[in-house]
Design a protein around this motif. Structure first.
Motif, short mmCIF file in Angstrom:
data_model
loop_
_atom_site.label_atom_id
_atom_site.label_comp_id
_atom_site.label_asym_id
_atom_site.label_seq_id
_atom_site.Cartn_x
_atom_site.Cartn_y
_atom_site.Cartn_z
N SER A 1 53.12 50.16 -10.54
CA SER A 1 52.17 49.36 -11.30
C SER A 1 52.58 49.28 -12.77
O SER A 1 52.55 48.22 -13.39
CB SER A 1 50.76 49.95 -11.16
OG SER A 1 49.85 49.26 -11.96
N ARG B 1 53.06 54.43 -6.30
CA ARG B 1 52.28 53.21 -6.48
C ARG B 1 51.88 53.07 -7.94
O ARG B 1 51.95 51.99 -8.52
CB ARG B 1 51.03 53.21 -5.60
CG ARG B 1 50.21 51.92 -5.72
CD ARG B 1 48.84 52.06 -5.09
NE ARG B 1 48.06 53.14 -5.66
CZ ARG B 1 47.39 53.08 -6.84
NH1 ARG B 1 47.46 52.00 -7.58
NH2 ARG B 1 46.69 54.11 -7.26
N LYS B 2 51.51 54.17 -8.56
CA LYS B 2 51.13 54.15 -9.98
C LYS B 2 52.34 53.81 -10.85
O LYS B 2 52.24 53.02 -11.80
CB LYS B 2 50.52 55.49 -10.39
CG LYS B 2 49.18 55.74 -9.73
CD LYS B 2 48.66 57.13 -10.04
CE LYS B 2 47.35 57.39 -9.31
NZ LYS B 2 46.89 58.76 -9.46
#
Length: 101
Positions: free
Chosen positions: A64, A60-61
């Protein structure tokens, strides 16, 4: 939904890079194969399935930072020895209907 099933471990590194570079949507269980997200284009839709008993949000990081549209769902653990995961297909279908609009 028109997904193609891929087993990254059966592809060469070059094939993995090419496949992820052209993908517009990637759906997969949390694991090493999702490292290939590094080769996908900004704006790629990523749908990650987490095992409820082992949740790490590293992808997810990464998504992003790369400008991906990251979606996720939790699935139930079936075995602590193998980390096999059971996905509720109704929940997955609902998630796909939102993520792929």
């Amino acid at each position: 939904y028109g997904f193609e099933m891929v087993y990254c471990e059966q592809l060469t590194v070059a094939e993995q890079v090419a496949l992820f570079a052209e993908a517009t949507c990637i759906l997969g269980a949390h694991g090493a194969g999702l490292t290939n997200l590094l080769f996908s284009q900004p704006g790629t839709t990523v749908i990650e399935i987490y095992n409820r008993m082992y949740w790490v949000d590293c992808f997810r990081k990464v998504d992003s930072l790369l400008g991906h549209d990251h979606w996720y769902m939790f699935a139930d653990n079936e075995s602590i020895e193998t980390w096999s995961t059971r996905v509720d297909t109704r929940k997955l279908d609902k998630l796909l209907s939102y993520a792929l609009k």
